[in-house]
Motif scaffolding. Structure first.
Motif, mmCIF file in Angstrom:
data_model
loop_
_atom_site.group_PDB
_atom_site.id
_atom_site.type_symbol
_atom_site.label_atom_id
_atom_site.label_comp_id
_atom_site.label_asym_id
_atom_site.label_seq_id
_atom_site.Cartn_x
_atom_site.Cartn_y
_atom_site.Cartn_z
ATOM 1 N N ILE A 47 0.907 -1.152 0.000
ATOM 2 C CA ILE A 47 0.000 0.000 0.000
ATOM 3 C C ILE A 47 0.938 1.191 0.000
ATOM 4 N N PRO A 48 1.046 1.948 -1.100
ATOM 5 C CA PRO A 48 2.072 2.986 -1.167
ATOM 6 C C PRO A 48 1.949 4.037 -0.063
ATOM 7 N N LYS A 49 0.729 4.515 0.144
ATOM 8 C CA LYS A 49 0.502 5.549 1.161
ATOM 9 C C LYS A 49 -0.764 5.196 1.932
ATOM 10 N N LEU A 50 -0.887 5.735 3.130
ATOM 11 C CA LEU A 50 -2.098 5.456 3.917
ATOM 12 C C LEU A 50 -3.354 5.815 3.128
ATOM 13 N N VAL A 51 -3.281 6.876 2.355
ATOM 14 C CA VAL A 51 -4.461 7.320 1.614
ATOM 15 C C VAL A 51 -4.858 6.317 0.523
ATOM 16 N N ASP A 52 -3.955 5.405 0.196
ATOM 17 C CA ASP A 52 -4.260 4.371 -0.803
ATOM 18 C C ASP A 52 -4.963 3.163 -0.188
ATOM 19 N N ALA A 53 -5.039 3.106 1.139
ATOM 20 C CA ALA A 53 -5.727 1.987 1.786
ATOM 21 C C ALA A 53 -7.219 2.051 1.448
ATOM 22 N N VAL A 54 -7.829 0.880 1.349
ATOM 23 C CA VAL A 54 -9.251 0.773 0.996
ATOM 24 C C VAL A 54 -9.976 0.056 2.135
ATOM 25 N N PRO A 55 -11.308 0.106 2.120
ATOM 26 C CA PRO A 55 -12.050 -0.515 3.225
ATOM 27 C C PRO A 55 -11.653 -1.966 3.494
ATOM 28 N N GLU A 56 -11.285 -2.713 2.470
ATOM 29 C CA GLU A 56 -10.906 -4.125 2.724
ATOM 30 C C GLU A 56 -9.595 -4.230 3.508
ATOM 31 N N ASP A 57 -8.887 -3.117 3.660
ATOM 32 C CA ASP A 57 -7.647 -3.113 4.456
ATOM 33 C C ASP A 57 -7.908 -2.826 5.938
ATOM 34 N N ASP A 58 -9.169 -2.669 6.323
ATOM 35 C CA ASP A 58 -9.498 -2.340 7.723
ATOM 36 C C ASP A 58 -8.763 -3.233 8.714
ATOM 37 N N ALA A 59 -8.907 -4.535 8.536
ATOM 38 C CA ALA A 59 -8.332 -5.470 9.514
ATOM 39 C C ALA A 59 -6.814 -5.418 9.479
ATOM 40 N N LEU A 60 -6.253 -5.272 8.287
ATOM 41 C CA LEU A 60 -4.793 -5.203 8.158
ATOM 42 C C LEU A 60 -4.253 -3.972 8.894
ATOM 43 N N LEU A 61 -4.897 -2.825 8.708
ATOM 44 C CA LEU A 61 -4.415 -1.604 9.371
ATOM 45 C C LEU A 61 -4.541 -1.727 10.889
ATOM 46 N N GLY A 62 -5.622 -2.340 11.338
ATOM 47 C CA GLY A 62 -5.757 -2.569 12.770
ATOM 48 C C GLY A 62 -4.667 -3.498 13.277
ATOM 49 N N HIS A 63 -4.351 -4.507 12.500
ATOM 50 C CA HIS A 63 -3.303 -5.457 12.885
ATOM 51 C C HIS A 63 -1.960 -4.739 13.018
ATOM 52 N N LEU A 64 -1.671 -3.824 12.114
ATOM 53 C CA LEU A 64 -0.398 -3.091 12.192
ATOM 54 C C LEU A 64 -0.301 -2.324 13.517
ATOM 55 N N MET A 65 -1.414 -1.748 13.934
ATOM 56 C CA MET A 65 -1.418 -0.998 15.203
ATOM 57 C C MET A 65 -1.200 -1.932 16.386
ATOM 58 N N ILE A 66 -1.882 -3.065 16.365
ATOM 59 C CA ILE A 66 -1.724 -4.039 17.456
ATOM 60 C C ILE A 66 -0.277 -4.522 17.519
ATOM 61 N N VAL A 67 0.293 -4.826 16.353
ATOM 62 C CA VAL A 67 1.680 -5.297 16.307
ATOM 63 C C VAL A 67 2.624 -4.195 16.791
ATOM 64 N N ALA A 68 2.376 -2.961 16.376
ATOM 65 C CA ALA A 68 3.248 -1.858 16.801
ATOM 66 C C ALA A 68 3.256 -1.745 18.320
ATOM 67 N N ALA A 69 2.095 -1.842 18.944
ATOM 68 C CA ALA A 69 2.025 -1.757 20.409
ATOM 69 C C ALA A 69 2.748 -2.933 21.055
ATOM 70 N N GLN A 70 2.601 -4.102 20.470
ATOM 71 C CA GLN A 70 3.267 -5.286 21.024
ATOM 72 C C GLN A 70 4.778 -5.171 20.888
ATOM 73 N N VAL A 71 5.227 -4.698 19.715
ATOM 74 C CA VAL A 71 6.672 -4.541 19.493
ATOM 75 C C VAL A 71 7.233 -3.507 20.471
ATOM 76 N N ALA A 72 6.547 -2.386 20.633
ATOM 77 C CA ALA A 72 7.016 -1.362 21.570
ATOM 78 C C ALA A 72 7.104 -1.933 22.984
#
Ligand code: AMP
Length: 113
Positions: A47-72
């Motif tokens: 996904i080149p930029k956040l603005v290129d994300a589409v509704p079907e990416d909802d779960a993927l974007l949420g997963h990135l946030m969960i992973v980021a918190a876990q990694v931190a």
């Protein structure tokens, strides 16, 4: 999958200090860190930029946030980290493969510069 610098890291064509990986994403240390902890979380889907994300990416974007918190948390920064997403060259995006910067280990200004 179209080729980006980060797909080359996913494919192990160029080296990176990888700290987390699953089927959907990869996290690795930034090569030019701006804080004692500076890790990038990227989707394996290009996904080149956040603005290129589409509704079907909802779960993927949420997963990135969960992973980021876990990694931190895994790095010892559960109570003090910042996430940054640069969207567009005008605000500093230089690699056009969506990534979350996880930053920690120093003081941060607010509002951000
Ligand atoms: P941005 O400027 O938001 O697009 O962030 C791109 C980030 O990728 C920068 O912080 C760079 O330091 C980082 N970067 C570029 N090449 C590499 C690499 N080969 N390995 C790890 N991080 C990289």
């Amino acid at each position: 999958m179209s080729e980006t610098l980060f797909t080359k890291i996913i494919e192990r064509e160029i080296p990176a200090d990888i700290v987390y990986e699953d089927e959907q994403c990869l996290a690795f240390r930034d090569i030019n860190p701006k804080a004692p902890m500076h890790i990038l979380v990227i989707p394996k889907k290009v996904i080149p930029k956040l603005v290129d994300a589409v509704p079907e990416d909802d779960a993927l974007l949420g997963h990135l946030m969960i992973v980021a918190a876990q990694v931190a948390s895994d790095q010892g920064y559960s109570d003090a980290f910042r996430l940054v997403v640069n969207n567009g060259a005008a605000v500093g995006q230089s690699v056009f493969h969506l990534h979350l910067h996880i930053l920690g280990g120093r003081d941060f200004m607010w509002p951000p510069g």
